[in-house]
Every structure is written in structure tokens, then in C-alpha cells.
Write an enzyme that holds these catalytic residues in place. Structure first.
Site, PDB file in Angstrom:
ATOM      1  N   CYS A 163      13.295  39.246  17.958  1.00 24.13           N
ATOM      2  CA  CYS A 163      11.855  39.485  18.055  1.00 24.13           C
ATOM      3  C   CYS A 163      11.089  38.160  18.066  1.00 24.13           C
ATOM      4  CB  CYS A 163      11.352  40.313  16.867  1.00 24.13           C
ATOM      5  SG  CYS A 163      11.925  42.011  16.887  1.00 24.13           S
ATOM      6  N   ILE A 164       9.854  38.204  18.518  1.00 25.82           N
ATOM      7  CA  ILE A 164       8.992  37.022  18.558  1.00 25.82           C
ATOM      8  C   ILE A 164       7.809  37.232  17.620  1.00 25.82           C
ATOM      9  CG2 ILE A 164       7.448  35.626  20.007  1.00 25.82           C
ATOM     10  CD1 ILE A 164      10.033  35.264  21.250  1.00 25.82           C
TER      11      ILE A 164
END
Lengths: 203, 170
Positions: free
Chosen positions: B37-38
Site C-alpha cells: 500500500c501507499i
């Protein structure tokens, strides 16, 4: 999934997990208890915290089975439980202190045990399904649960909003006032269950 | 929430998967356990608001409409969701800046020919920022370790922490 298919999947996981528990108990030289496997349908937004707090440090060993029933397997333990398993392995194999503290030794020991345990799982499933289910070289990570669980996004993200995994918990009963516990997740690729159920005639 | 300026409590808002949260000083924005994820931050240095998105997947277009999705779930919708939140608090888009972290490959396995999801997320986020004309001021992405981040809308600094490592600031 209809109830018949759900039962078939639980049975597959049950047989695999039973052999995995035996393998773990042979590694550790003590009895291993096993919970009845559950089939979890997890909304993707919930994967980070589904199997434990996202901030928890865990050892996670991941392996792939590229076959006619493509699946991923993950063996997860809290950091302290993984450290304990590694410690038991070093004792059992009589690894001297100066060697066991070399960098990467714990990773190697846990990776190898994960490989054996998941290998037992998948070999039992392979026998049941009359399929060859080879495992890839395992990949090991010591990291936060939330980061590790992103693997479910990797597998299911392009296909829908839900991840599917069967989950079994293994533990040592009554180990000095604290139970060791580990989880094995069997994660079928999207679409591989449909093919499997068709082959088994469970529609 | 505090109302008295001299006894302000600092709240840390943790942004869950797919969510967007907005804050200004003295509060902090945080994401825990970014694997592939970012954690994307857009901040307005002039008015002091910052927004953080916990991006899960690269593109909202790949699967068509699946019903109501969380605003920060996809890289493309997250960038525009963040912009909307900050513009509604008086930000001018041309002054917005961005920082991002995450997009790791947690395990050496790639189910698609386009590469691991972490790398796809990084590419999609950079592209969405480019399209929106937002300048990326800081980035720590890739690798194989998960990250937890804390962003201060006061200092514009993002603290990044990995298991077993010293924390870093970008």
C-alpha cells in the site's frame, strides 16, 4: 460458494492442516493442537487487521504452489512465538550459540520449518486431490501484520472486493503458562476454486 | 479535540486502508503497516491543512463500478479525493505538495505480468500526481519492508519507520 463447496474446502484445509500439525509437532518434539479450519471471506479494506492487530510484529513465511490448483500459503506467528520456534529448532539440532546468533540464522531456521510445515499441508492436499502440488522456495518476512496482509491485495485486488482464505490455528497446549500459536493460511488464486469444485463434481 | 490553544492535545489520526483523513497542526496523520500500500500525503503549506490517503490498489478503472468505494482505495481517485478535501479548506491546487511512502514487495511473488502490486501502486500514484500537476517533494518507496509513517502538517515532515531500523525523515 454453496454449503457443499464450503464443506469441501474446509475438508481440504482440515486434511492439510492435520499433516501440518504433525510436521510441526515432529519439529518441536511435542504435541500440537489444531483448531478446525475456518473459511474467511475478507473485505479487502479489512485485511490489515483481520488476523490480528496491524501493528503486531509477526514472522510470515510465504510460498506459492503453481499447479492445476494454484494457491498461496502463508505461515504466520507473532514475533515472540517465531523466536521461540527458532529457539526450539536450534536446541533440537544442537546448534551452538555462536552459530545461532549469526545474522540470518533465525530466518533460515524459520523459513525451513515453514517450508516443511506447509509442504506437509500441501502434500496431503495433493494426495487427496490426486494432483501434483509443488511448493516454491519460501519467502520470509519479519514485519508488521498490516504490511504482511497486503499480500491478499496482491492476489485478489484485480478481481473483486473480497479475499478468500482458509485459516487454521496451531498451538502447544499449556506451554509454560503461555500458548505458542501459529496460523496457516491457504489462499486459492481467484478462479482456482471454481475449477477445483468442477473437477470434484461439487457444483 | 482541544479548544484551548495553550493546552492543545496532539491527536494522531490513523488512516485505515482505503481512507482519507485531513488534519492541521498540532495534529498528526499516520498510516501503520504499509506493505504494498501507499501512504500519500498532500499538504497546503499556506493554509496548513494536510490530507493523507492509505492507497490499496492502482486504478479504479480496471474493474468498473463496484458500488461505493472508499475514497482513498485507488491511486487515481485518492489523489483527486485529497485535492478536493484540501480545496474545500481553501487550498489552491498549484501550491499543493505531495510526499509518499510504501509500495514495497513484501514477498517475492508476482501474479501478473505487469509486476507486483507495490510497484504498480507507486507508478499509478506518481502518474495521478503528474496528471493533477502536484509536485512530489519526497518519496520512499519500494524495497521489501513494511513502513509505518507519521506526517506533521506543521513541519511538513514525514517520519518513516521500518521494523528493526532507525526512523527516517523525508
Amino acid at each position: 460458494m454453496n454449503p457443499l463447496q464450503m464443506d469441501a474446502l474446509k475438508e481440504i484445509a482440515n486434511i492439510g492442516a492435520g499433516h501440518a500439525a504433525t510436521a510441526l509437532s515432529q519439529l518441536m518434539g511435542k504435541r500440537v493442537d489444531m483448531c478446525v479450519p475456518q473459511v474467511d471471506l475478507i473485505p479487502l479494506e479489512a485485511v490489515a487487521g483481520y488476523f490480528g492487530e496491524p501493528e503486531t510484529e509477526v514472522w510470515a513465511i510465504f510460498t506459492r504452489c503453481e499447479s492445476s490448483f494454484p494457491v498461496s500459503l502463508v505461515f504466520i506467528m507473532n514475533k515472540s512465538d517465531g523466536d521461540l520456534l527458532a529457539e526450539k529448532l536450534f536446541q533440537a539440532a544442537r546448534i551452538p550459540d555462536k552459530v545461532r546468533f549469526l545474522p540470518g540464522m533465525k530466518e533460515s531456521a524459520l523459513s525451513e520449518s515453514g517450508n516443511m510445515i506447509m509442504g506437509a499441508f500441501v502434500s496431503a492436499v495433493g494426495d487427496l486431490l490426486r494432483k501434483n502440488l509443488p511448493l516454491s522456495v519460501p519467502s520470509i518476512s519479519l514485519d508488521l501484520m498490516g504490511a504482511v496482509m497486503d499480500i491478499l491485495l496482491e492476489i485478489f485486488g484485480g478481481f473483486g472486493d473480497t479475499a478468500l482464505a482458509t485459516e487454521t490455528e496451531l498451538s502447544f497446549p499449556g506451554e509454560s503458562r503461555r500458548n505458542f500459536s501459529a496460523r496457516i493460511l491457504l489462499i486459492p488464486d481467484p478462479g482456482s476454486l471454481e475449477i477445483l469444485f468442477r473437477q470434484l463434481g461439487v457444483e | 479535540m482541544s479548544v484551548h490553544p495553550t493546552t492543545a492535545e496532539i491527536q494522531t489520526l490513523t488512516v485505515g486502508m482505503g481512507e482519507i483523513c485531513v488534519a492541521r497542526k498540532p495534529d498528526l496523520l499516520s498510516c501503520v503497516g504499509l506493505g504494498s500500500c501507499i501512504g500519500l500525503v498532500l499538504y497546503d503549506p499556506i493554509r496548513g491543512w494536510a490530507g493523507m490517503a492509505h492507497i490499496m490498489l492502482p486504478s479504479s478503472s480496471s474493474r468498473g463500478s463496484q458500488g461505493k468505494e472508499k475514497p482513498g482505495k485507488f491511486a487515481d481517485t485518492a489523489v483527486f479525493g485529497l485535492i478536493a478535501e484540501l480545496e474545500s479548506r481553501g487550498a489552491l491546487r498549484s501550491f499543493l505538495r505531495a510526499k509518499m511512502a510504501g509500495g514495497a514487495r513484501m514477498f517475492s511473488f508476482s501474479p501478473t505480468s505487469s509486476g507486483a502490486i507495490g510497484e504498480q501502486n507507486v507508478t499509478a500514484t506518481r502518474e495521478a500526481l503528474r496528471i493533477a500537476g502536484i509536485r512530489l517533494e519526497g518519496e520512499e518507496t519500494g524495497g521489501t519492508k513494511g513502513r509505518s509513517i507519521v506526517f506533521s502538517p506543521e513541519t511538513f515532515l514525514m517520519e518513516i519507520r521500518c521494523v528493526g531500523q532507525e526512523s527516517r525523515l523525508i
